[in-house]
Design a protein around this motif. Sequence first.
Motif, short mmCIF file in Angstrom:
data_model
loop_
_atom_site.label_atom_id
_atom_site.label_comp_id
_atom_site.label_asym_id
_atom_site.label_seq_id
_atom_site.Cartn_x
_atom_site.Cartn_y
_atom_site.Cartn_z
N PHE A 151 9.28 -93.12 -103.75
CA PHE A 151 10.35 -92.38 -104.43
C PHE A 151 10.66 -93.08 -105.75
CE2 PHE A 151 10.81 -91.79 -99.84
CZ PHE A 151 10.58 -90.42 -99.77
N ALA A 152 9.72 -92.95 -106.67
CA ALA A 152 9.74 -93.72 -107.91
C ALA A 152 10.84 -93.24 -108.86
CB ALA A 152 8.38 -93.62 -108.60
N SER A 153 11.28 -94.15 -109.69
CA SER A 153 12.28 -93.84 -110.72
C SER A 153 11.96 -94.64 -111.97
CB SER A 153 13.69 -94.18 -110.23
OG SER A 153 14.62 -94.08 -111.29
N ASN A 154 12.07 -94.00 -113.11
CA ASN A 154 11.83 -94.71 -114.37
C ASN A 154 13.13 -95.08 -115.08
OD1 ASN A 154 12.71 -92.23 -115.24
ND2 ASN A 154 10.84 -91.65 -116.31
N SER A 196 13.18 -97.84 -100.76
CA SER A 196 12.23 -98.91 -101.11
C SER A 196 10.87 -98.73 -100.42
CB SER A 196 12.82 -100.26 -100.73
OG SER A 196 13.09 -100.33 -99.34
N LEU A 197 10.60 -97.58 -99.84
CA LEU A 197 9.31 -97.33 -99.19
C LEU A 197 8.20 -97.38 -100.24
CD1 LEU A 197 7.69 -96.42 -96.65
CD2 LEU A 197 8.09 -94.06 -97.41
N ALA A 198 7.17 -98.18 -99.96
CA ALA A 198 6.04 -98.32 -100.88
C ALA A 198 4.84 -97.52 -100.38
CB ALA A 198 5.66 -99.79 -101.03
N SER A 232 2.67 -88.94 -112.33
CA SER A 232 2.21 -89.05 -113.71
C SER A 232 1.44 -90.36 -113.87
CB SER A 232 3.40 -89.04 -114.67
OG SER A 232 4.21 -90.20 -114.46
N THR A 233 0.91 -90.59 -115.08
CA THR A 233 0.16 -91.82 -115.34
C THR A 233 1.04 -93.05 -115.13
OG1 THR A 233 -1.21 -90.65 -116.96
CG2 THR A 233 -1.22 -93.07 -117.05
N ASP A 234 2.28 -92.99 -115.63
CA ASP A 234 3.20 -94.13 -115.45
C ASP A 234 3.53 -94.33 -113.98
OD1 ASP A 234 3.24 -94.65 -118.13
OD2 ASP A 234 5.07 -93.49 -118.51
N GLU A 235 3.73 -93.23 -113.26
CA GLU A 235 4.10 -93.34 -111.85
C GLU A 235 2.97 -93.87 -110.99
OE1 GLU A 235 5.32 -89.35 -111.22
OE2 GLU A 235 7.45 -89.76 -111.59
N LEU A 236 1.71 -93.72 -111.47
CA LEU A 236 0.58 -94.26 -110.71
C LEU A 236 0.66 -95.78 -110.64
CD1 LEU A 236 -2.36 -92.04 -112.02
CD2 LEU A 236 -1.41 -92.07 -109.71
N ARG A 237 1.33 -96.39 -111.61
CA ARG A 237 1.48 -97.85 -111.61
C ARG A 237 2.72 -98.30 -110.85
NH1 ARG A 237 -0.53 -97.03 -117.00
NH2 ARG A 237 1.60 -96.86 -117.79
#
Length: 449
Positions: free
Chosen positions: A334-337, A281-283, A324-329
């Motif tokens: 440690f992002a996940s879609n 959950s690190l932001a 990526s563009t989506d990950e920038l938002r």
Amino acid sequence: MAKVKFTAGRLAAFECPADKAQAFLWDVETPGLAVRATSAGVKAFVFQRPFNGQSPRITIGRLDAWRISDAQSRARELQRLIDSGRDPRQVKAESLAEDAAKRSRDTVGALTVAEVWPRYMAEGKPRRKAAWKPRYVADLLKAADPGGRPKKRGKGLTKPGHLAALMPLRLAEINQDVIRDWYRSEARTAPIQAARAVAMFSGFLGWCSTKKDLRDLVDRNAARASDLGDVLPGVSRRRDALEVDQLEGWFAGTEKLRNRVAAAYLQVLVLTGARREELASLAWANVDFRWKKLTIADKVDATRVIPLTPYVAALLRRLQDQRSTDELRNPFVFASNVSDSRHIAEPRGPHAEVLADAGIPHVSIHGLRRTFSLLGEAAGAPAGAIAQVMGHKPSAVAEGYRPRSTDALRPFLLQIERFILEKAKVDVPEEDSSALALRIVAGATKSST
């Protein structure tokens, strides 16, 4: 006061005069019994006799619902109450209250676990804490989930959680025998997870026992582990961790992962000793590249701040540059879609790939945290510094409750990072370098930020 012998014909013919609101016809055979007729055309049997200086009137029932003989019997019962010194009105009120209480007990006694569980999720919390950790909330929801929905990934339907079989049961019928039978059934496929579900349910029963409206319904000890020792698995302390000689293969395996977020996440776990959910959950807002600090969620306190070491900083910058563009938002490092939380939620799959590639026996995700602790000791870092970085409570004996500042921790975390990377044969970046090269030595594929 007109008194007549009650007959069906006479009572049917009796009407309230047009100039009156009500009229009475009294029974000559039963003292106190009368039929009251109102201007609205309603007729009912009533009873009225002197009691303690008053003449209370009690309605027995409508004429179309009571036979004359039954009304006369009821009037005699009321007269006997007066003769015994009891107020018929009070007796009636007590009877109604008892009936209402019984209905309430029957209603409450019929409560099922599923009906109470949402309240537990809304009101329950650990002792001396404001709320459960998000991970535990997710585990509770998963354990109680009935399943049967299409999977978000892959084919087929979701499986019920381990507590799903208890949800339809009434609270009042749950005892140790029920828990034993339920656990034996669940343990056939997953004994450890079923045992954890027992602990979850024990917490639920304990919470119920603190509520006035529920405590009489539950046996708070029904799922107590000490009483279920004959069926629950023995508790053994897990000691799995990466060994020093396994570090080279393990790091090389992470570099081969196609999922670069998972690769970075696994490496940072080893290099910081953070708990699985804390790091997941690190932001980005809590990554301070300028002052080289990480602010992460903490199990003991709300957050803790640890130094951002060169290699970890390089890993995070690489993730930042490759978004990526989506990950920038996405606010998470440690992002996940694919996960509802929007950050990595299940790293065990990628980790299993790493272990298989390196030929290393099973090491759990928590074993990576244990790896940091053991290698920190091997690197010569003080036990108190290691514990503080990991978020353990300070030891009164070893550390005298003297927490170090972030800058005071930095040399020790650098010491641990260099030790781990050297044993893994990974180039150790310079602390102040702005372009930190990451390269696996000894035949592994090179990669750079």
